[in-house]
Design a protein around this motif. Structure first.
Motif, PDB file in Angstrom:
ATOM      1  N   LYS A  19      36.699  20.408  36.023  1.00 42.88           N
ATOM      2  CA  LYS A  19      36.259  19.751  37.258  1.00 42.88           C
ATOM      3  C   LYS A  19      35.055  18.852  36.992  1.00 42.88           C
ATOM      4  O   LYS A  19      34.943  17.767  37.547  1.00 42.88           O
ATOM      5  N   GLU A  20      34.168  19.299  36.107  1.00 39.33           N
ATOM      6  CA  GLU A  20      32.965  18.520  35.803  1.00 39.33           C
ATOM      7  C   GLU A  20      33.291  17.227  35.053  1.00 39.33           C
ATOM      8  O   GLU A  20      32.587  16.233  35.188  1.00 39.33           O
ATOM      9  N   ALA A  21      34.357  17.228  34.240  1.00 39.96           N
ATOM     10  CA  ALA A  21      34.699  16.053  33.444  1.00 39.96           C
ATOM     11  C   ALA A  21      35.763  15.172  34.100  1.00 39.96           C
ATOM     12  O   ALA A  21      36.148  14.160  33.545  1.00 39.96           O
ATOM     13  N   ALA A  22      36.229  15.559  35.283  1.00 43.12           N
ATOM     14  CA  ALA A  22      37.282  14.801  35.954  1.00 43.12           C
ATOM     15  C   ALA A  22      36.743  13.489  36.509  1.00 43.12           C
ATOM     16  O   ALA A  22      35.554  13.354  36.797  1.00 43.12           O
ATOM     17  N   LEU A  23      37.637  12.559  36.666  1.00 44.64           N
ATOM     18  CA  LEU A  23      37.261  11.280  37.252  1.00 44.64           C
ATOM     19  C   LEU A  23      36.856  11.486  38.708  1.00 44.64           C
ATOM     20  O   LEU A  23      37.381  12.356  39.397  1.00 44.64           O
ATOM     21  N   ASP A  24      35.933  10.662  39.186  1.00 40.88           N
ATOM     22  CA  ASP A  24      35.481  10.765  40.580  1.00 40.88           C
ATOM     23  C   ASP A  24      36.604  10.493  41.570  1.00 40.88           C
ATOM     24  O   ASP A  24      36.569  10.950  42.703  1.00 40.88           O
ATOM     25  N   SER A  25      37.619   9.741  41.146  1.00 41.00           N
ATOM     26  CA  SER A  25      38.717   9.394  42.052  1.00 41.00           C
ATOM     27  C   SER A  25      39.730  10.536  42.224  1.00 41.00           C
ATOM     28  O   SER A  25      40.597  10.459  43.072  1.00 41.00           O
ATOM     29  N   TRP A  26      39.626  11.594  41.416  1.00 37.77           N
ATOM     30  CA  TRP A  26      40.564  12.710  41.530  1.00 37.77           C
ATOM     31  C   TRP A  26      40.176  13.602  42.704  1.00 37.77           C
ATOM     32  O   TRP A  26      39.043  14.069  42.793  1.00 37.77           O
ATOM     33  N   PRO A  27      41.118  13.877  43.583  1.00 37.60           N
ATOM     34  CA  PRO A  27      40.791  14.810  44.677  1.00 37.60           C
ATOM     35  C   PRO A  27      40.925  16.255  44.192  1.00 37.60           C
ATOM     36  O   PRO A  27      41.854  16.591  43.477  1.00 37.60           O
ATOM     37  N   TRP A  28      39.971  17.085  44.562  1.00 38.35           N
ATOM     38  CA  TRP A  28      40.037  18.512  44.238  1.00 38.35           C
ATOM     39  C   TRP A  28      40.209  19.269  45.543  1.00 38.35           C
ATOM     40  O   TRP A  28      39.520  19.013  46.522  1.00 38.35           O
ATOM     41  N   VAL A  29      41.157  20.195  45.540  1.00 32.42           N
ATOM     42  CA  VAL A  29      41.479  20.954  46.739  1.00 32.42           C
ATOM     43  C   VAL A  29      41.209  22.427  46.464  1.00 32.42           C
ATOM     44  O   VAL A  29      41.693  22.976  45.468  1.00 32.42           O
ATOM     45  N   SER A  30      40.470  23.063  47.337  1.00 34.64           N
ATOM     46  CA  SER A  30      40.198  24.493  47.172  1.00 34.64           C
ATOM     47  C   SER A  30      41.473  25.282  47.455  1.00 34.64           C
ATOM     48  O   SER A  30      42.145  25.054  48.463  1.00 34.64           O
ATOM     49  N   ALA A  31      41.792  26.205  46.566  1.00 31.87           N
ATOM     50  CA  ALA A  31      42.978  27.050  46.738  1.00 31.87           C
ATOM     51  C   ALA A  31      42.604  28.428  47.258  1.00 31.87           C
ATOM     52  O   ALA A  31      43.474  29.270  47.444  1.00 31.87           O
ATOM     53  N   GLY A  32      41.328  28.695  47.465  1.00 33.89           N
ATOM     54  CA  GLY A  32      40.896  29.987  47.983  1.00 33.89           C
ATOM     55  C   GLY A  32      39.772  30.568  47.158  1.00 33.89           C
ATOM     56  O   GLY A  32      39.308  29.973  46.185  1.00 33.89           O
ATOM     57  N   GLN A  33      39.340  31.744  47.560  1.00 34.67           N
ATOM     58  CA  GLN A  33      38.292  32.475  46.858  1.00 34.67           C
ATOM     59  C   GLN A  33      38.928  33.359  45.784  1.00 34.67           C
ATOM     60  O   GLN A  33      40.119  33.687  45.860  1.00 34.67           O
ATOM     61  N   VAL A  34      38.158  33.771  44.800  1.00 35.92           N
ATOM     62  CA  VAL A  34      38.660  34.639  43.732  1.00 35.92           C
ATOM     63  C   VAL A  34      39.305  35.893  44.314  1.00 35.92           C
ATOM     64  O   VAL A  34      40.357  36.335  43.862  1.00 35.92           O
TER      65      VAL A  34
END
Length: 101
Positions: A19-34
């Motif tokens: 996640k830290e090295a991903a491009l800023d244009s990539w959307p990240w979606v939370s899939a839930g808590q551990v």
């Protein structure tokens, strides 16, 4: 040749992206808590028209365990059921996922 006789691809090594090295244009979606994910089991996560199977393997090499995410599609029957598969770790540390169908 029938698709069931094909060799499955082996994907090994570190993840390609973090996640830290991903491009800023990539959307990240939370899939839930551990806590939403069963230990040593899988959960189907749907986002839009896409569906992935997320597996949590606590007690593995990383601090909070290992995580595995694959397309939630059985390679043999072509049904969305791989999240109900059996996941394990071979003696050499490779993760295996058995088809539930």
């Amino acid at each position: 040749r029938h698709p069931n006789t094909y060799d499955l691809p082996d994907i090994e090594g570190p993840m390609l992206y973090s996640k830290e090295a991903a491009l800023d244009s990539w959307p990240w979606v939370s899939a839930g808590q551990v806590a939403d994910f069963p230990h040593n089991g899988g959960v189907a996560v749907k986002h839009g028209k896409e569906e992935v199977a997320v597996f949590h393997l606590p007690g593995q090499a990383e601090e909070d365990g290992r995580w595995l995410c694959v397309q939630n599609l059985c390679p043999h029957k072509q049904v969305r059921a791989i999240s109900r598969g059996l996941v394990g770790v071979k003696p050499e540390g490779l993760i295996t996922l058995a088809d539930p169908v």
